[in-house]
Design an enzyme around this catalytic site. Structure first.
Site, PDB file in Angstrom:
ATOM      1  N   ASN A 137       1.902  -2.170   5.494  1.00 62.55           N
ATOM      2  CA  ASN A 137       1.311  -0.840   5.688  1.00 62.55           C
ATOM      3  C   ASN A 137      -0.116  -0.725   5.154  1.00 62.55           C
ATOM      4  O   ASN A 137      -0.882   0.112   5.616  1.00 62.55           O
ATOM      5  CB  ASN A 137       2.215   0.194   4.987  1.00 62.55           C
ATOM      6  CG  ASN A 137       1.559   1.553   4.889  1.00 62.55           C
ATOM      7  OD1 ASN A 137       1.461   2.271   5.883  1.00 62.55           O
ATOM      8  ND2 ASN A 137       1.085   1.907   3.704  1.00 62.55           N
TER       9      ASN A 137
ATOM     10  N   TYR B 232     -11.876  -1.447  12.874  1.00 61.71           N
ATOM     11  CA  TYR B 232     -10.511  -0.952  12.650  1.00 61.71           C
ATOM     12  C   TYR B 232      -9.644  -1.169  13.900  1.00 61.71           C
ATOM     13  O   TYR B 232      -8.511  -1.645  13.817  1.00 61.71           O
ATOM     14  CB  TYR B 232     -10.599   0.530  12.289  1.00 61.71           C
ATOM     15  CG  TYR B 232      -9.293   1.195  11.935  1.00 61.71           C
ATOM     16  CD1 TYR B 232      -8.715   1.005  10.678  1.00 61.71           C
ATOM     17  CD2 TYR B 232      -8.638   2.033  12.838  1.00 61.71           C
ATOM     18  CE1 TYR B 232      -7.521   1.637  10.341  1.00 61.71           C
ATOM     19  CE2 TYR B 232      -7.449   2.659  12.511  1.00 61.71           C
ATOM     20  CZ  TYR B 232      -6.897   2.463  11.259  1.00 61.71           C
ATOM     21  OH  TYR B 232      -5.710   3.086  10.929  1.00 61.71           O
TER      22      TYR B 232
ATOM     23  N   GLY C  84       0.810  -1.230   0.000  1.00 64.69           N
ATOM     24  CA  GLY C  84       0.000   0.000   0.000  1.00 64.69           C
ATOM     25  C   GLY C  84       0.830   1.259   0.000  1.00 64.69           C
ATOM     26  O   GLY C  84       0.759   2.056   0.930  1.00 64.69           O
TER      27      GLY C  84
ATOM     28  N   SER D  93       0.893   3.446  -2.830  1.00 65.98           N
ATOM     29  CA  SER D  93       0.503   4.336  -3.922  1.00 65.98           C
ATOM     30  C   SER D  93       0.109   5.719  -3.415  1.00 65.98           C
ATOM     31  O   SER D  93      -0.089   6.642  -4.209  1.00 65.98           O
ATOM     32  CB  SER D  93      -0.660   3.716  -4.699  1.00 65.98           C
ATOM     33  OG  SER D  93      -1.626   3.196  -3.811  1.00 65.98           O
ATOM     34  N   ARG D  94      -0.056   5.853  -2.125  1.00 64.83           N
ATOM     35  CA  ARG D  94      -0.361   7.168  -1.542  1.00 64.83           C
ATOM     36  C   ARG D  94      -0.068   7.147  -0.046  1.00 64.83           C
ATOM     37  O   ARG D  94       0.309   6.099   0.502  1.00 64.83           O
ATOM     38  CB  ARG D  94      -1.808   7.593  -1.813  1.00 64.83           C
ATOM     39  CG  ARG D  94      -2.842   6.578  -1.419  1.00 64.83           C
ATOM     40  CD  ARG D  94      -4.176   6.895  -2.127  1.00 64.83           C
ATOM     41  NE  ARG D  94      -5.050   5.742  -2.126  1.00 64.83           N
ATOM     42  CZ  ARG D  94      -5.931   5.463  -1.162  1.00 64.83           C
ATOM     43  NH1 ARG D  94      -6.027   6.272  -0.127  1.00 64.83           N
ATOM     44  NH2 ARG D  94      -6.689   4.397  -1.241  1.00 64.83           N
TER      45      ARG D  94
ATOM     46  N   LYS E 245      -6.256  -3.434  14.302  1.00 61.42           N
ATOM     47  CA  LYS E 245      -4.975  -2.842  14.694  1.00 61.42           C
ATOM     48  C   LYS E 245      -4.459  -3.413  16.014  1.00 61.42           C
ATOM     49  O   LYS E 245      -3.241  -3.505  16.228  1.00 61.42           O
ATOM     50  CB  LYS E 245      -5.096  -1.313  14.760  1.00 61.42           C
ATOM     51  CG  LYS E 245      -5.397  -0.666  13.413  1.00 61.42           C
ATOM     52  CD  LYS E 245      -4.293  -0.942  12.397  1.00 61.42           C
ATOM     53  CE  LYS E 245      -4.506  -0.267  11.063  1.00 61.42           C
ATOM     54  NZ  LYS E 245      -3.431  -0.570  10.096  1.00 61.42           N
TER      55      LYS E 245
ATOM     56  N   ALA F  17     -10.071  -3.343  16.267  1.00 59.63           N
ATOM     57  CA  ALA F  17      -9.818  -4.781  16.455  1.00 59.63           C
ATOM     58  C   ALA F  17      -8.698  -5.238  15.522  1.00 59.63           C
ATOM     59  O   ALA F  17      -7.806  -6.000  15.922  1.00 59.63           O
ATOM     60  CB  ALA F  17     -11.098  -5.578  16.186  1.00 59.63           C
TER      61      ALA F  17
HETATM   62  P1  NAP Z   1      -4.323   5.762   2.653  1.00 59.50           P
HETATM   63  O1  NAP Z   1      -3.853   7.129   2.296  1.00 59.50           O
HETATM   64  O2  NAP Z   1      -5.770   5.470   2.581  1.00 59.50           O
HETATM   65  O3  NAP Z   1      -3.495   4.701   1.756  1.00 59.50           O
HETATM   66  C1  NAP Z   1      -3.758   3.335   1.887  1.00 59.50           C
HETATM   67  C2  NAP Z   1      -2.844   2.539   0.988  1.00 59.50           C
HETATM   68  O4  NAP Z   1      -3.175   1.134   1.136  1.00 59.50           O
HETATM   69  C3  NAP Z   1      -3.025   2.862  -0.494  1.00 59.50           C
HETATM   70  O5  NAP Z   1      -1.781   2.781  -1.149  1.00 59.50           O
HETATM   71  C4  NAP Z   1      -3.961   1.754  -0.971  1.00 59.50           C
HETATM   72  O6  NAP Z   1      -3.826   1.424  -2.357  1.00 59.50           O
HETATM   73  C5  NAP Z   1      -3.447   0.592  -0.144  1.00 59.50           C
HETATM   74  N1  NAP Z   1      -4.422  -0.489  -0.051  1.00 59.50           N
HETATM   75  C6  NAP Z   1      -5.711  -0.436   0.362  1.00 59.50           C
HETATM   76  N2  NAP Z   1      -6.273  -1.650   0.288  1.00 59.50           N
HETATM   77  C7  NAP Z   1      -5.331  -2.497  -0.192  1.00 59.50           C
HETATM   78  C8  NAP Z   1      -5.287  -3.868  -0.493  1.00 59.50           C
HETATM   79  N3  NAP Z   1      -6.360  -4.656  -0.329  1.00 59.50           N
HETATM   80  N4  NAP Z   1      -4.133  -4.407  -0.969  1.00 59.50           N
HETATM   81  C9  NAP Z   1      -3.043  -3.637  -1.167  1.00 59.50           C
HETATM   82  N5  NAP Z   1      -3.016  -2.325  -0.888  1.00 59.50           N
HETATM   83  C10 NAP Z   1      -4.145  -1.762  -0.410  1.00 59.50           C
HETATM   84  O7  NAP Z   1      -3.894   5.376   4.146  1.00 59.50           O
HETATM   85  P2  NAP Z   1      -2.727   5.954   5.092  1.00 59.50           P
HETATM   86  O8  NAP Z   1      -3.302   7.025   5.930  1.00 59.50           O
HETATM   87  O9  NAP Z   1      -1.510   6.193   4.299  1.00 59.50           O
HETATM   88  O10 NAP Z   1      -2.520   4.692   6.064  1.00 59.50           O
HETATM   89  C11 NAP Z   1      -1.491   3.725   5.870  1.00 59.50           C
HETATM   90  C12 NAP Z   1      -1.510   2.768   7.057  1.00 59.50           C
HETATM   91  O11 NAP Z   1      -1.323   3.506   8.275  1.00 59.50           O
HETATM   92  C13 NAP Z   1      -2.817   2.017   7.219  1.00 59.50           C
HETATM   93  O12 NAP Z   1      -2.571   0.694   7.678  1.00 59.50           O
HETATM   94  C14 NAP Z   1      -3.542   2.804   8.279  1.00 59.50           C
HETATM   95  O13 NAP Z   1      -4.485   2.026   8.969  1.00 59.50           O
HETATM   96  C15 NAP Z   1      -2.377   3.212   9.167  1.00 59.50           C
HETATM   97  N6  NAP Z   1      -2.658   4.366   9.994  1.00 59.50           N
HETATM   98  C16 NAP Z   1      -2.994   5.571   9.447  1.00 59.50           C
HETATM   99  C17 NAP Z   1      -3.262   6.645  10.298  1.00 59.50           C
HETATM  100  C18 NAP Z   1      -3.618   7.999   9.766  1.00 59.50           C
HETATM  101  O14 NAP Z   1      -3.951   8.870  10.588  1.00 59.50           O
HETATM  102  N7  NAP Z   1      -3.562   8.244   8.475  1.00 59.50           N
HETATM  103  C19 NAP Z   1      -3.187   6.482  11.685  1.00 59.50           C
HETATM  104  C20 NAP Z   1      -2.861   5.249  12.201  1.00 59.50           C
HETATM  105  C21 NAP Z   1      -2.583   4.192  11.349  1.00 59.50           C
HETATM  106  P3  NAP Z   1      -4.804   2.129  -3.460  1.00 59.50           P
HETATM  107  O15 NAP Z   1      -4.343   3.556  -3.524  1.00 59.50           O
HETATM  108  O16 NAP Z   1      -4.551   1.381  -4.711  1.00 59.50           O
HETATM  109  O17 NAP Z   1      -6.202   1.994  -2.917  1.00 59.50           O
END
Ligand code: NAP
Length: 248
Positions: free
Chosen positions: A91, A156, A13, A15-16, A160, A158
């Site tokens: 991730n 979510y 994950g 791509s962003r 994490k 659960a």
């Molecule tokens: P995000 O901007 O929504 O990016 C999610 C990434 O995961 C994207 O690259 C997406 O790919 C990919 N993805 C989603 N479903 C997938 C699948 N089935 N197989 C492979 N890739 C998949 O999220 P983020 O904020 O960067 O979060 C990244 C991680 O940090 C997550 O595990 C999230 O739970 C954790 N986290 C985030 C926060 C926060 O505040 N942002 C806080 C705590 C933990 P596509 O673009 O192709 O959909």
């Protein structure tokens, strides 16, 4: 000093958001980066180009982290393309928030499969390679919510919290082979995942954080860099809070 010179890394994950941030920081530190996406092909290919221009090997793979079979195929392809794997960053993650009363079974299952089962899938797929070389670092993306819970995010939270139990167990299982497994628990990191929240809620979050700001993907990437590199060679089974003091 480049901390990951010549290391081969898989990031799910990227791509962003946080994944992209990790890929950039790792490439700056000399790592070759294999990364996945689920549907965002254009930004993934752009990132592949950007990383390659930094002088490292980089490749984007479309792979659903929730699929056991696709994860095995992915790891086989990465081994063929890169010749080895030193670091795995689990991730990829999604949210499907709702109060329990309104949360459907599909929303629960999707979050558990993409956030938690994916960590099992990918860890299992790289295990043999890491065992053979008697070295490796696995980093799993948990969340502050997995430690303290959050109303409206039972699925979510659960997933994490499950990641933390998985991380600690794998650290115990694989420690004798010099394979480390740690988790990061980010707080509020400003990415597309949090863009879904309304601005008033976001401002409230920022004000409640002792460092008075949301985190950036680079804040998380720097913590990953430490846990991936030999700088943390005696750290395993740890959950690192990166949250601006939101929870201590
Ligand atoms: P995000 O901007 O929504 O990016 C999610 C990434 O995961 C994207 O690259 C997406 O790919 C990919 N993805 C989603 N479903 C997938 C699948 N089935 N197989 C492979 N890739 C998949 O999220 P983020 O904020 O960067 O979060 C990244 C991680 O940090 C997550 O595990 C999230 O739970 C954790 N986290 C985030 C926060 C926060 O505040 N942002 C806080 C705590 C933990 P596509 O673009 O192709 O959909």
């Amino acid at each position: 000093m480049k901390l990951l010179e010549g290391k081969n890394v898989i990031i799910t994950g990227a791509s962003r958001g946080i994944g992209t941030g990790i890929a950039r920081v790792f490439a700056e530190h000399g790592a070759n980066v294999a990364f996945t996406y689920s549907s965002s092909e254009a930004p993934a290919l752009e990132l592949e180009k950007e990383l390659t221009e930094k002088g490292v090997k980089a490749k984007a793979y479309k792979s659903n982290a929730a699929s056991f079979q696709e994860s095995e195929v992915l790891v086989a392809k990465v081994l063929e393309d890169f010749g080895g794997i030193d670091v795995l960053i689990n991730n990829a993650g999604i949210t499907r928030d709702n109060l329990l009363m309104r949360m459907g079974e599909a929303d629960f299952d999707a979050v558990i499969e993409i956030n938690l089962k994916s960590v099992f899938n990918m860890t299992k797929a790289v295990q043999r390679t890491l065992l053979k070389q008697r070295k490796g670092s696995i980093i799993n993306m948990s969340s502050v919510v997995g430690v303290k819970g959050n109303a409206g995010q039972a699925n979510y939270a659960a997933s994490k919290a499950g990641i933390i139990g998985f991380t600690k167990s794998i650290a115990l299982e694989l420690g004798s082979r010099n394979i480390r497994c740690n988790a990061i628990a980010p707080g509020f990191i400003e990415t597309e995942m949090t863009e879904k929240l309304d601005e008033k809620t976001v401002q409230g979050w920022r004000e409640g954080i002792p460092l008075k700001r949301g985190g950036t993907p680079e804040d998380i990437a720097n913590a990953c860099l430490f846990l991936a590199s030999d700088m943390s060679s005696y750290i395993t089974g740890h959950v690192l809070n990166v949250n601006g003091g939101m929870m201590t």
